[in-house]
Scaffold this active site. Structure first.
Site, PDB file in Angstrom:
ATOM      1  N   HIS A 470       0.897  -1.428  -0.008  1.00 45.54           N
ATOM      2  CA  HIS A 470       0.145  -0.117  -0.109  1.00 45.54           C
ATOM      3  C   HIS A 470       0.765   1.217   0.020  1.00 45.54           C
ATOM      4  O   HIS A 470       0.602   2.251  -0.952  1.00 45.54           O
ATOM      5  CB  HIS A 470      -0.841   0.076   1.299  1.00 45.54           C
ATOM      6  CG  HIS A 470      -1.614   1.195   1.406  1.00 45.54           C
ATOM      7  ND1 HIS A 470      -2.880   1.154   1.092  1.00 45.54           N
ATOM      8  CD2 HIS A 470      -1.483   2.459   1.609  1.00 45.54           C
ATOM      9  CE1 HIS A 470      -3.537   2.407   1.298  1.00 45.54           C
ATOM     10  NE2 HIS A 470      -2.420   3.096   1.780  1.00 45.54           N
ATOM     11  N   GLU A 471       1.684   1.147   0.903  1.00 43.82           N
ATOM     12  CA  GLU A 471       2.715   2.490   0.939  1.00 43.82           C
ATOM     13  C   GLU A 471       3.403   2.578  -0.300  1.00 43.82           C
ATOM     14  O   GLU A 471       3.768   3.886  -0.693  1.00 43.82           O
ATOM     15  CB  GLU A 471       3.399   2.477   2.440  1.00 43.82           C
ATOM     16  CG  GLU A 471       2.670   2.511   3.756  1.00 43.82           C
ATOM     17  CD  GLU A 471       1.632   3.677   3.575  1.00 43.82           C
ATOM     18  OE1 GLU A 471       2.023   4.706   3.118  1.00 43.82           O
ATOM     19  OE2 GLU A 471       0.670   3.528   4.203  1.00 43.82           O
ATOM     20  N   HIS A 474       1.790   4.495  -2.822  1.00 50.30           N
ATOM     21  CA  HIS A 474       1.721   6.015  -2.622  1.00 50.30           C
ATOM     22  C   HIS A 474       3.290   6.845  -3.107  1.00 50.30           C
ATOM     23  O   HIS A 474       3.391   7.556  -3.854  1.00 50.30           O
ATOM     24  CB  HIS A 474       1.762   6.559  -1.058  1.00 50.30           C
ATOM     25  CG  HIS A 474       0.469   6.334  -0.421  1.00 50.30           C
ATOM     26  ND1 HIS A 474      -0.588   7.274  -1.170  1.00 50.30           N
ATOM     27  CD2 HIS A 474       0.010   5.765   0.529  1.00 50.30           C
ATOM     28  CE1 HIS A 474      -1.784   7.036  -0.296  1.00 50.30           C
ATOM     29  NE2 HIS A 474      -1.293   6.003   0.797  1.00 50.30           N
ATOM     30  N   HIS A 477       3.275   6.830  -6.912  1.00 51.64           N
ATOM     31  CA  HIS A 477       2.425   7.753  -6.998  1.00 51.64           C
ATOM     32  C   HIS A 477       3.082   9.319  -7.117  1.00 51.64           C
ATOM     33  O   HIS A 477       3.443  10.240  -7.885  1.00 51.64           O
ATOM     34  CB  HIS A 477       1.312   8.197  -6.447  1.00 51.64           C
ATOM     35  CG  HIS A 477       0.126   9.132  -6.687  1.00 51.64           C
ATOM     36  ND1 HIS A 477      -1.039   9.243  -5.966  1.00 51.64           N
ATOM     37  CD2 HIS A 477      -0.062   9.532  -7.803  1.00 51.64           C
ATOM     38  CE1 HIS A 477      -2.027  10.129  -6.600  1.00 51.64           C
ATOM     39  NE2 HIS A 477      -1.124  10.031  -7.835  1.00 51.64           N
TER      40      HIS A 477
END
Length: 690
Positions: A470-471, A474, A477
């Site tokens: 998940h991280e 980020h 992104h």
């Protein structure tokens, strides 16, 4: 008054000389921060003044570009300062944070309440600009309106005061949450260790040793649910840990009691919203996000609440039966839920989390799982740069390369829990990617994984594996940022959109090709047995009622506090828990067996700032996420590789990850899917169809 000037021995006096502008943390001492913050604010104020007083007409170059280029020194200092506060968190750093948080809010007001700058930007609005420039210009003008440029002098003065109060209170809350985590640690008696996995015992003993104590110690994470509660056969230990967790932020420990801060913060946020013309803070926040209205937010959450609660109650009946098998006549309590959910999961799917952990060693998960998936999708590679240092022991720096060998940026990995570090997991930037400034990104991932004893492997739970993916979503992104302007770079998107790419990245943890590489026994290298993997997959469908209910309880609690007018906010500290109970009851979520993922008194997302009236963002983004996972699966059917292919990855990167907030994020989504998002994939995923 003379402008503060940094002395040459202050490392912030010149841009960083390390690759990609990585801060030289080894050169930074705490005493460097105050003078650097002062000089940074003063220099940027001078830059703003020069832009505002230029005699020639406004142009993109002399106004918008100049604003986006201002504050280089302050940006360098703030990125380092906030990194140290969140990830190292000494008392001295917290003192500086408390001192400068309202000063920095006042500094921001100097921009957003400057009529001269606002007028120059309005001059530009009548001209024709390229797409990104027009979008960013509109965002500036919208931000000016939302920041109070239309208020009279008395209103502006009150707004400045409220902004300073809000920032100071958020800082106090976040600091007390960290104090509460540290104070709530639970000593574990030797007898209570019986039945725990050896790796878990090692972590508990290392946690005690890290604090200079003997024996074993449970240190708490930020959410209500603590992993040990699902693992400990000793019911008394489970109860003590759960009670310590849900009691955080209340008396008698005044150093971590957050209740007065909650009331003060809810009141001043409500007053600011009213001053700016909004019914309440929730509407103010929603208007600036993709949701647009608070009614849209509560409508979505309310649509999910009923089915989630029904599913949770069915789960509770099963768990009570399992408990009574051990203790006839006993009643199920919240501290029993995770333990017996794991028991039911084992009975139903022959699945034991402790059997899984030896196959989930941290370094292999990161290098052969998280990094490998990104390499396959996007063609990038990550290479460890051991000569580049982070801000604490075991912080690692990687250089990221494009498929053609071009340097893309740096990835900084900080996976360890440590005293003073705030709980949870997060990503932030050390350098914002920007075409205008010719800067490539430097991004950080933080997790909070407890270290085992020296020489032993760091073994993860499956939840920690998902968090790592998940991280890194980020991080991607941020790394793929291709916008011209730094203010819209990478993850600088609305809060209810920012979780979308990171949630999509979780899907690759389940991909057979990725799993085959990282899910290997830490000692033998043997792959996870297919039977165990199948049981893991099957078991993940169990418990969605609880997971969705605890999340919705927190999200709607956040909304409840921020739907209040100033006069509706309770006035006595003793009313905080009562308001929480009434709010949850009103939403049909007042179940003592399923407490909110975060209770009010340690709800750092909302009262520490960042996700205030915005915790709904995770489920809002999951609508997009679930729909996009379906898109990748369609790619899979066409390419027979489960969607893990460069064409799909490049499409997702080009349409979404690279654009940041350089256009309406929902337009970016439509560019990918060819339509608006639909909710059906989310309902199927969470088992919430009526």
């Amino acid at each position: 008054m003379a402008t503060p000037v940094l002395t040459p021995d202050n490392p912030f006096a010149a841009p960083w000389s390390l690759p990609y502008g990585l801060p030289d943390f080894a050169a930074v001492r705490t005493e460097h921060l105050r003078p650097a913050l002062e000089a940074g604010m003063a220099q940027q104020r001078q830059e703003w003044d020069r832009i505002a007083t230029r005699p020639e007409p406004a142009t993109v170059e002399n106004t918008l570009d100049a604003l986006e280029s201002s504050g280089a020194l302050l940006t360098r200092v703030e990125h380092v300062f906030h990194t140290l506060v969140s990830s190292v968190g000494t008392d001295e750093l917290r003192d500086i944070e408390a001192e400068y948080a309202p000063r920095l809010a006042e500094h921001a007001d100097a921009l957003w309440l400057d009529d001269r700058l606002h007028d120059r930007l309005r001059e530009l609005a009548g001209a024709t600009h390229d797409g990104e420039t027009a979008w960013v210009l509109n965002r500036y003008l919208t931000r000016y309106e939302r920041s109070g440029i239309g208020l009279d002098p008395a209103g502006r003065q009150r707004l400045r005061h409220l902004n300073g109060q809000i920032t100071a209170l958020q800082t106090q809350f976040a600091q007390r949450v960290v104090s509460g985590l540290e104070a709530a640690a639970v000593p574990v008696a030797d007898a209570e260790l019986s039945g725990l996995a050896e790796s878990t015992v090692s972590v508990l003993q290392q946690s005690a040793a890290d604090r200079g104590q003997g024996g074993a110690l449970v240190t708490l994470g930020l959410p209500t649910a603590q992993p040990i509660v699902g693992q400990a056969p000793d019911r008394g230990l489970r109860q003590r840990v759960h009670t310590a967790s849900v009691s955080r932020g209340t008396g008698p420990d005044t150093a971590s009691d957050t209740r007065q801060i909650v009331l003060d913060l809810a009141r001043v946020r409500a007053e600011r919203a009213a001053l700016l013309g909004f019914a309440h803070h929730a509407d103010y926040v929603a208007q600036g996000a993709t949701a647009k209205t608070a009614d849209a937010v509560t409508g979505l959450l309310g649509q999910l609440a009923g089915p989630a609660v029904r599913n949770a109650r069915q789960e509770a009946d099963e768990l009570e039966q399992a408990l009574q098998h051990d203790e006839p006549g006993a009643s199920l309590h919240a501290w029993d839920w995770a333990f017996y959910a794991d028991r039911v999961r084992q009975d139903r799917y022959s699945f034991d989390e402790d059997v899984l952990r030896p196959y989930l060693e941290l370094d292999r998960v990161i290098h052969d799982g998280v990094f490998y998936a990104a390499e396959q999708l996007y063609g990038i590679t990550l290479t460890r740069r051991e000569a580049l240092q982070g801000y604490a022991d075991r912080v690692r720096v990687y250089e990221v390369f494009e498929a053609d060998g071009t340097g893309l940026g740096l990835f900084v990995a900080d996976y360890d829990a440590r005293e003073g570090k705030r709980g949870g997991a997060w990503m932030h930037n050390l350098v914002d990617g920007s075409g205008l400034l010719d800067r490539r990104p430097v991004v950080v991932n933080n997790l909070n994984i407890n270290r085992p004893a020296a020489g032993e492997p760091t073994l993860l739970t499956w939840d920690e594996v998902i968090t790592a993916f998940h991280e890194f979503g980020h991080a991607l992104h941020g790394l793929f940022a291709a916008s011209r302007y730094p203010s819209v770079s990478g993850t600088a998107v609305p809060r209810d959109f920012v979780e979308f790419p990171s949630q999509v990245n979780e899907m690759w943890a389940w991909h057979p090709q990725v799993l085959a590489r990282f899910a290997r026994h830490h000692a033998t290298g043997e792959p996870m047995p297919a039977e165990l993997l199948n049981r893991l997959r099957q078991s993940q469908s169990y418990g969605e009622g609880f997971a969705t209910t605890e999340y919705l309880a927190a999200a709607l609690l956040d909304q409840a506090w921020h739907h209040l007018s100033p006069d509706e906010v309770p006035t006595r500290v003793s009313e905080v828990e009562a308001f929480e109970a009434r709010a949850l009851d009103g939403y049909g979520l007042a179940d003592p067996l399923v407490p909110p993922r975060y209770r009010t008194t340690y709800f750092n997302h909302t009262f520490g700032g960042g996700y205030d009236a915005g915790y709904y963002s995770y489920i809002w983004s999951e609508v997009l996420d679930a729909d996009t996972v379906d898109w990748f699966r369609q790619e899979a059917s066409e390419n027979e590789d489960g969607g893990l292919n460069r064409a799909a990855g490049q499409r997702f990167r080009d349409a979404l990850l690279s654009r940041g907030h350089s256009q309406d994020p929902l337009d970016s989504y439509r560019d990918l899917r060819g339509r608006d998002p639909i909710i059906d994939p989310l309902l199927r995923r969470r088992g919430l169809h009526s």
